[in-house]
Design a protein around this motif. Structure first.
Motif, PDB file in Angstrom:
ATOM      1  N   PRO A  74      -9.481 -10.673  26.406  1.00  0.00           N
ATOM      2  CA  PRO A  74      -8.855  -9.526  25.371  1.00  0.00           C
ATOM      3  C   PRO A  74      -7.763 -10.105  24.726  1.00  0.00           C
ATOM      4  O   PRO A  74      -6.963 -10.754  25.353  1.00  0.00           O
ATOM      5  N   VAL A  75      -7.482  -9.621  23.724  1.00  0.00           N
ATOM      6  CA  VAL A  75      -6.016  -9.633  23.260  1.00  0.00           C
ATOM      7  C   VAL A  75      -5.225  -8.523  23.368  1.00  0.00           C
ATOM      8  O   VAL A  75      -5.609  -7.238  22.892  1.00  0.00           O
ATOM      9  N   ILE A  76      -4.188  -8.602  24.070  1.00  0.00           N
ATOM     10  CA  ILE A  76      -3.130  -7.480  24.548  1.00  0.00           C
ATOM     11  C   ILE A  76      -2.061  -7.499  23.874  1.00  0.00           C
ATOM     12  O   ILE A  76      -1.257  -8.534  23.464  1.00  0.00           O
ATOM     13  N   THR A  77      -1.583  -6.200  23.211  1.00  0.00           N
ATOM     14  CA  THR A  77      -0.537  -6.021  22.635  1.00  0.00           C
ATOM     15  C   THR A  77       0.904  -5.311  23.310  1.00  0.00           C
ATOM     16  O   THR A  77       0.367  -4.312  24.081  1.00  0.00           O
ATOM     17  N   GLY A 136      -2.403 -18.611  17.510  1.00  0.00           N
ATOM     18  CA  GLY A 136      -3.351 -18.604  18.697  1.00  0.00           C
ATOM     19  C   GLY A 136      -4.535 -19.482  18.520  1.00  0.00           C
ATOM     20  O   GLY A 136      -4.327 -20.514  17.585  1.00  0.00           O
ATOM     21  N   ILE A 137      -5.655 -19.416  19.115  1.00  0.00           N
ATOM     22  CA  ILE A 137      -6.771 -20.184  18.922  1.00  0.00           C
ATOM     23  C   ILE A 137      -7.777 -19.674  18.102  1.00  0.00           C
ATOM     24  O   ILE A 137      -8.187 -18.413  18.101  1.00  0.00           O
ATOM     25  N   ASP A 138      -8.407 -20.501  17.348  1.00  0.00           N
ATOM     26  CA  ASP A 138      -9.205 -19.836  16.267  1.00  0.00           C
ATOM     27  C   ASP A 138     -10.573 -19.040  16.855  1.00  0.00           C
ATOM     28  O   ASP A 138     -10.941 -18.012  15.890  1.00  0.00           O
ATOM     29  N   VAL A 139     -10.932 -19.115  18.058  1.00  0.00           N
ATOM     30  CA  VAL A 139     -11.902 -18.268  18.607  1.00  0.00           C
ATOM     31  C   VAL A 139     -11.705 -16.894  18.805  1.00  0.00           C
ATOM     32  O   VAL A 139     -12.485 -16.165  18.873  1.00  0.00           O
ATOM     33  N   SER A 140     -10.268 -16.511  18.631  1.00  0.00           N
ATOM     34  CA  SER A 140      -9.750 -15.258  18.704  1.00  0.00           C
ATOM     35  C   SER A 140      -9.813 -14.562  17.619  1.00  0.00           C
ATOM     36  O   SER A 140      -9.236 -13.352  17.554  1.00  0.00           O
ATOM     37  N   LYS A 141     -10.191 -15.095  16.482  1.00  0.00           N
ATOM     38  CA  LYS A 141      -9.942 -14.636  15.233  1.00  0.00           C
ATOM     39  C   LYS A 141     -10.293 -13.191  15.123  1.00  0.00           C
ATOM     40  O   LYS A 141      -9.492 -12.217  14.540  1.00  0.00           O
ATOM     41  N   GLU A 142     -11.407 -12.595  15.562  1.00  0.00           N
ATOM     42  CA  GLU A 142     -11.815 -11.360  15.111  1.00  0.00           C
ATOM     43  C   GLU A 142     -10.859 -10.373  15.952  1.00  0.00           C
ATOM     44  O   GLU A 142     -10.642  -9.350  15.558  1.00  0.00           O
ATOM     45  N   LYS A 143     -10.798 -10.624  17.389  1.00  0.00           N
ATOM     46  CA  LYS A 143      -9.880  -9.937  18.098  1.00  0.00           C
ATOM     47  C   LYS A 143      -8.406  -9.657  17.605  1.00  0.00           C
ATOM     48  O   LYS A 143      -7.756  -8.694  17.477  1.00  0.00           O
ATOM     49  N   ILE A 144      -7.855 -10.766  17.198  1.00  0.00           N
ATOM     50  CA  ILE A 144      -6.597 -10.743  16.501  1.00  0.00           C
ATOM     51  C   ILE A 144      -6.605  -9.840  15.384  1.00  0.00           C
ATOM     52  O   ILE A 144      -5.689  -9.003  15.192  1.00  0.00           O
ATOM     53  N   LYS A 145      -7.441 -10.120  14.522  1.00  0.00           N
ATOM     54  CA  LYS A 145      -7.609  -9.153  13.274  1.00  0.00           C
ATOM     55  C   LYS A 145      -7.657  -7.717  13.423  1.00  0.00           C
ATOM     56  O   LYS A 145      -7.186  -6.873  13.017  1.00  0.00           O
ATOM     57  N   ALA A 146      -8.319  -7.469  14.758  1.00  0.00           N
ATOM     58  CA  ALA A 146      -8.678  -5.849  14.852  1.00  0.00           C
ATOM     59  C   ALA A 146      -7.422  -5.538  15.279  1.00  0.00           C
ATOM     60  O   ALA A 146      -6.973  -4.215  15.134  1.00  0.00           O
ATOM     61  N   LYS A 147      -6.599  -6.328  16.261  1.00  0.00           N
ATOM     62  CA  LYS A 147      -5.452  -5.727  16.698  1.00  0.00           C
ATOM     63  C   LYS A 147      -4.303  -5.301  15.757  1.00  0.00           C
ATOM     64  O   LYS A 147      -3.566  -4.531  15.477  1.00  0.00           O
ATOM     65  N   ILE A 148      -4.330  -6.435  14.777  1.00  0.00           N
ATOM     66  CA  ILE A 148      -3.447  -6.369  13.699  1.00  0.00           C
ATOM     67  C   ILE A 148      -3.700  -5.060  12.576  1.00  0.00           C
ATOM     68  O   ILE A 148      -2.853  -4.116  12.383  1.00  0.00           O
ATOM     69  N   ASN A 156      -0.785  -2.735  12.026  1.00  0.00           N
ATOM     70  CA  ASN A 156      -0.367  -2.259  10.475  1.00  0.00           C
ATOM     71  C   ASN A 156      -1.340  -2.933   9.518  1.00  0.00           C
ATOM     72  O   ASN A 156      -1.480  -4.097   9.320  1.00  0.00           O
ATOM     73  N   ASP A 157      -1.968  -2.062   8.940  1.00  0.00           N
ATOM     74  CA  ASP A 157      -3.204  -2.279   8.118  1.00  0.00           C
ATOM     75  C   ASP A 157      -2.635  -3.101   6.658  1.00  0.00           C
ATOM     76  O   ASP A 157      -3.211  -2.518   5.672  1.00  0.00           O
ATOM     77  N   MET A 158      -1.883  -4.193   6.802  1.00  0.00           N
ATOM     78  CA  MET A 158      -1.347  -4.706   5.531  1.00  0.00           C
ATOM     79  C   MET A 158      -1.635  -6.159   5.494  1.00  0.00           C
ATOM     80  O   MET A 158      -2.080  -6.652   6.606  1.00  0.00           O
ATOM     81  N   PRO A 159      -1.832  -6.792   4.224  1.00  0.00           N
ATOM     82  CA  PRO A 159      -2.275  -8.252   4.321  1.00  0.00           C
ATOM     83  C   PRO A 159      -1.170  -9.168   5.260  1.00  0.00           C
ATOM     84  O   PRO A 159       0.149  -8.775   5.206  1.00  0.00           O
ATOM     85  N   LEU A 160      -1.734 -10.314   5.651  1.00  0.00           N
ATOM     86  CA  LEU A 160      -0.915 -11.202   6.262  1.00  0.00           C
ATOM     87  C   LEU A 160      -0.234 -12.201   4.907  1.00  0.00           C
ATOM     88  O   LEU A 160      -0.890 -12.689   4.144  1.00  0.00           O
ATOM     89  N   GLY A 183      -5.678 -21.276  14.820  1.00  0.00           N
ATOM     90  CA  GLY A 183      -5.874 -20.022  13.867  1.00  0.00           C
ATOM     91  C   GLY A 183      -5.465 -20.284  12.505  1.00  0.00           C
ATOM     92  O   GLY A 183      -5.469 -19.285  11.617  1.00  0.00           O
ATOM     93  N   ASN A 184      -4.628 -21.398  12.255  1.00  0.00           N
ATOM     94  CA  ASN A 184      -4.018 -21.631  10.879  1.00  0.00           C
ATOM     95  C   ASN A 184      -5.024 -21.405   9.756  1.00  0.00           C
ATOM     96  O   ASN A 184      -4.765 -20.522   8.915  1.00  0.00           O
ATOM     97  N   GLU A 185      -6.146 -21.843  10.021  1.00  0.00           N
ATOM     98  CA  GLU A 185      -6.970 -21.835   8.537  1.00  0.00           C
ATOM     99  C   GLU A 185      -7.553 -20.536   8.203  1.00  0.00           C
ATOM    100  O   GLU A 185      -7.445 -20.008   6.933  1.00  0.00           O
ATOM    101  N   TRP A 186      -7.986 -19.556   9.215  1.00  0.00           N
ATOM    102  CA  TRP A 186      -8.352 -18.212   8.932  1.00  0.00           C
ATOM    103  C   TRP A 186      -7.361 -17.349   8.410  1.00  0.00           C
ATOM    104  O   TRP A 186      -7.480 -16.639   7.658  1.00  0.00           O
ATOM    105  N   ILE A 187      -6.100 -17.690   8.935  1.00  0.00           N
ATOM    106  CA  ILE A 187      -4.696 -16.842   8.686  1.00  0.00           C
ATOM    107  C   ILE A 187      -4.431 -17.200   7.313  1.00  0.00           C
ATOM    108  O   ILE A 187      -3.974 -16.387   6.415  1.00  0.00           O
ATOM    109  N   ASN A 188      -4.328 -18.689   6.908  1.00  0.00           N
ATOM    110  CA  ASN A 188      -4.272 -19.022   5.560  1.00  0.00           C
ATOM    111  C   ASN A 188      -5.249 -18.228   4.470  1.00  0.00           C
ATOM    112  O   ASN A 188      -5.000 -17.823   3.406  1.00  0.00           O
ATOM    113  N   HIS A 189      -6.465 -18.364   4.924  1.00  0.00           N
ATOM    114  CA  HIS A 189      -7.617 -17.830   4.035  1.00  0.00           C
ATOM    115  C   HIS A 189      -7.203 -16.094   3.691  1.00  0.00           C
ATOM    116  O   HIS A 189      -7.774 -15.484   2.801  1.00  0.00           O
ATOM    117  N   GLU A 190      -6.454 -15.526   4.666  1.00  0.00           N
ATOM    118  CA  GLU A 190      -6.306 -14.058   4.587  1.00  0.00           C
ATOM    119  C   GLU A 190      -5.247 -13.867   3.621  1.00  0.00           C
ATOM    120  O   GLU A 190      -4.543 -12.960   3.246  1.00  0.00           O
TER     121      GLU A 190
END
Length: 318
Positions: free
Chosen positions: A50-53, A85-97, A101-105, A120-127
């Protein structure tokens, strides 16, 4: 979401964070004795974890569970991240963000090039985020890079994962009126390490120059050294006051007293192993003599166990 005032103790942190607890089920000795690489195991643990905040100060939130510690900076118009972080956590990190704060990266800062901080750079750049890093992070991500002590060869990262804004010694970002100061360390954990300081809240992310409660990894293939780690530890001590909130690359947040303890541990172990190596002892003989034994109970129970850390220090002393 937890607050800083109720932050996890080291024991509860280890037991509750999936990535860390999963790693602790396997002894460091058996981890590094396996065929293949620990990198693949760390990635698989991140896939399950899990991603913990944890709410820090001001608009800063700590995110754990995907490799290294991530800081999210929430703005009125967008968000800034320190490490991906690691790219396999993409969806969990996106959900926590989205919960925070539901604003763009808008921006991503890489503290260094390692996979558990930058894959995780690539997906965050795509955001839509602009990636900021030291010039050596760009260099290592742009080419095939071997890390012998991980028994792993990293392919060049895809184009979207490469930092577009590179810095040298220092850099400042004005994020919606909030000053963020980046500073490059002399080669320490790698030759690409950055600290990230938030003056408004007196919070300092020192990345993998500090592993709080754990022996650190040292990447000799990309410029790291035990002497550089000690120098960085001393620099960190000088950079903070008793009030400063310090975020390590791995482990729980801490304060100046924790940095002092870590620095002294590195200094004393380096001194002991240097003496043994100068006496003519081989690395196997030094490991057998257990030069870290006075520190193993606290520092030796994570990924880098006593024997492995002894070998890393031995490699870097004369």
């Amino acid at each position: 979401m937890k607050s800083t005032e109720n932050y996890l103790t080291r024991r509860s942190f280890i037991s509750s964070a999936g990535l860390l607890s999963g790693m602790l089920l396997i002894s460091p000795k058996s981890l590094f004795a396996q065929q293949g690489s620990p990198v693949t195991m760390i990635i698989e643990e991140a896939r399950k974890s899990p991603v913990i905040t944890t709410k820090l100060r001001g608009n800063l939130t700590l995110m754990e569970g995907s490799g290294g510690n991530i800081i999210l900076v929430s703005g009125k118009k967008g968000n800034l991240m320190v490490d991906a972080g690691i790219d396999v956590s993409k969806e969990k990190i996106k959900a926590k963000i989205a919960e925070i704060n539901d604003m763009p990266l808008q921006y991503l800062i890489n503290t260094h090039w390692h996979f558990d901080h930058a894959s995780g750079n690539e997906w965050i750049n795509h955001e839509g985020a602009q990636i900021i890093a030291h010039e050596n992070t760009r260099k290592w991500l742009s080419q095939t890079t071997r890390v012998d002590d991980w028994n792993y060869t990293f392919p060049a990262a895809p184009e979207g994962a490469i930092p577009t804004t590179v810095i040298g010694k220092a850099h400042e970002i004005n994020f919606e009126g909030q000053l963020i100061k980046l500073k490059h360390y002399a080669p320490a954990h790698t030759d690409s390490d950055l600290s990230v300081y938030f003056p408004d809240t007196d919070t300092l992310h020192v990345a993998d120059t500090w592993w709080n409660g754990y022996y650190p990894f040292i990447d000799y293939n990309t410029g790291g050294s035990i002497h550089g780690m000690i120098t960085a530890a001393e620099e960190n001590v000088k950079a903070v006051t008793d009030r400063t909130l310090v975020v390590p690359g791995h482990g729980p947040i801490g304060k100046k007293a924790d940095l002092l303890e870590y620095r002294d541990m590195l200094l004393n172990i380096e001194k002991s192993i240097t003496k043994l190596k100068k006496s003519g002892m081989s690395v196997k003989e030094v490991i057998a003599s257990k030069p870290t034994k006075n520190y193993d109970e606290k520092w030796g129970k994570f990924v880098i166990g006593p024997d492995f850390f002894t070998a890393l220090v031995y490699k870097g002393v004369a």
